[in-house]
Motif scaffolding. Structure first.
Motif, mmCIF file in Angstrom:
data_model
loop_
_atom_site.group_PDB
_atom_site.id
_atom_site.type_symbol
_atom_site.label_atom_id
_atom_site.label_comp_id
_atom_site.label_asym_id
_atom_site.label_seq_id
_atom_site.Cartn_x
_atom_site.Cartn_y
_atom_site.Cartn_z
ATOM 1 N N GLU A 86 -43.970 -71.244 62.986
ATOM 2 C CA GLU A 86 -42.632 -71.450 62.426
ATOM 3 C C GLU A 86 -41.675 -70.363 62.898
ATOM 4 N N TRP A 87 -42.146 -69.101 62.857
ATOM 5 C CA TRP A 87 -41.299 -67.993 63.281
ATOM 6 C C TRP A 87 -40.977 -68.082 64.773
ATOM 7 N N LYS A 144 -40.814 -70.692 66.691
ATOM 8 C CA LYS A 144 -39.865 -71.769 66.971
ATOM 9 C C LYS A 144 -38.457 -71.408 66.493
ATOM 10 N N GLN A 145 -38.372 -70.701 65.365
ATOM 11 C CA GLN A 145 -37.058 -70.288 64.881
ATOM 12 C C GLN A 145 -36.419 -69.266 65.817
ATOM 13 N N ILE A 146 -37.226 -68.333 66.302
ATOM 14 C CA ILE A 146 -36.714 -67.338 67.248
ATOM 15 C C ILE A 146 -36.251 -68.020 68.531
ATOM 16 N N GLN A 147 -37.047 -68.977 69.010
ATOM 17 C CA GLN A 147 -36.684 -69.718 70.208
ATOM 18 C C GLN A 147 -35.377 -70.479 70.019
ATOM 19 N N ALA A 148 -35.195 -71.107 68.872
ATOM 20 C CA ALA A 148 -33.964 -71.865 68.608
ATOM 21 C C ALA A 148 -32.752 -70.945 68.564
ATOM 22 N N ILE A 149 -32.895 -69.779 67.919
ATOM 23 C CA ILE A 149 -31.794 -68.815 67.863
ATOM 24 C C ILE A 149 -31.453 -68.332 69.270
ATOM 25 N N LEU A 154 -39.809 -63.093 73.691
ATOM 26 C CA LEU A 154 -40.661 -62.727 72.559
ATOM 27 C C LEU A 154 -41.272 -63.965 71.923
ATOM 28 N N SER A 155 -40.478 -65.023 71.745
ATOM 29 C CA SER A 155 -41.002 -66.249 71.139
ATOM 30 C C SER A 155 -42.102 -66.848 72.005
ATOM 31 N N PRO A 175 -45.309 -76.533 70.220
ATOM 32 C CA PRO A 175 -44.122 -75.697 70.415
ATOM 33 C C PRO A 175 -42.843 -76.380 69.967
ATOM 34 N N TYR A 176 -42.898 -77.686 69.705
ATOM 35 C CA TYR A 176 -41.704 -78.424 69.342
ATOM 36 C C TYR A 176 -41.667 -78.739 67.853
#
Length: 212
Positions: free
Chosen positions: A7-8, A10-15, A38-39, A141-142
């Motif tokens: 979850e973290w 994917k959130q970092i990747q989206a940001i 990092l993600s 990853p999605y």
């Protein structure tokens, strides 16, 4: 159901993806690029996948990050559910796949059933919209929304496609080994519940319907 590290990541990747899309400051762009790296490192470390593969699959998109959409056709015949054997893992799933640009979810369901099973169907109604994170799928990853559409069998015959090796109809108590990347046992059993209760409204995780 989804592990917190995923979850973290994917959130970092989206940001990071949004920042790389909309930021104009060169220093901010560097920081967002480091966040994206990092993600990818988090995903690589926890899945054992090499960084190049992770980067190509997970951190290669541009624009505002949005969930992917997976559409599954739900087809019954004499109380049994249509499943196809996937070439990738040798296990069984509801026919379906990623939504295609230019096609509605109903059109995707009809297309996927035809291509993967040989049967011609007509869409009847939406059964469920599920968020993959709430079910015991393998880590992905999605972020994925899964749409299940009831379809009526109107023609065709059992034929395998490029992604499938076998086609069959199965009763609720005779389910084969399922391809959990694509559908979990609870999701498949939910389809049988909806077949028994056509009056139920479409299911949305936590809202509507009685199935879980």
């Amino acid at each position: 159901m989804e592990p917190k590290w995923l979850e973290w990541a994917k959130q970092i990747q989206a940001i990071a993806q949004a920042g790389l899309t909309y930021s104009k400051d060169v220093y901010d762009l560097e920081r967002f690029q480091e966040l994206r790296k990092l993600s990818a490192e988090i995903l690589s470390e926890y899945t054992g996948t090499d960084m190049q593969t992770v980067t190509e699959l997970f951190a290669n998109e541009t624009g505002y990050a949005t969930p992917k959409v997976d559409v599954r056709g739900v087809v019954f015949r004499e109380g049994k559910l249509l499943l196809v054997r996937e070439n990738l893992d040798g296990c069984w799933s509801l026919p379906g796949g990623w939504a295609d640009i230019g096609l509605s979810p109903a059109e995707v369901a009809v297309k996927e059933v035809r291509e993967e099973s040989g049967y011609e169907v007509e869409p009847v109604r939406l059964l469920a919209v599920c968020d993959k994170k709430f079910y015991p799928h393998p880590p992905s990853p999605y972020h994925v929304y899964k749409i299940f559409i009831l379809c009526e069998l109107v023609g065709g015959e059992a034929l395998t496609g490029t992604e499938t090796s076998e086609v069959g109809f199965f009763g609720e108590n005779e389910l084969p080994e399922l391809s959990v990347e694509r559908n979990t046992e609870s999701q498949v059993r939910m389809m049988f519940e909806y077949a028994r209760h056509p009056e139920w409204p479409a299911y949305l995780d936590g809202i509507g319907g009685e199935a879980k």
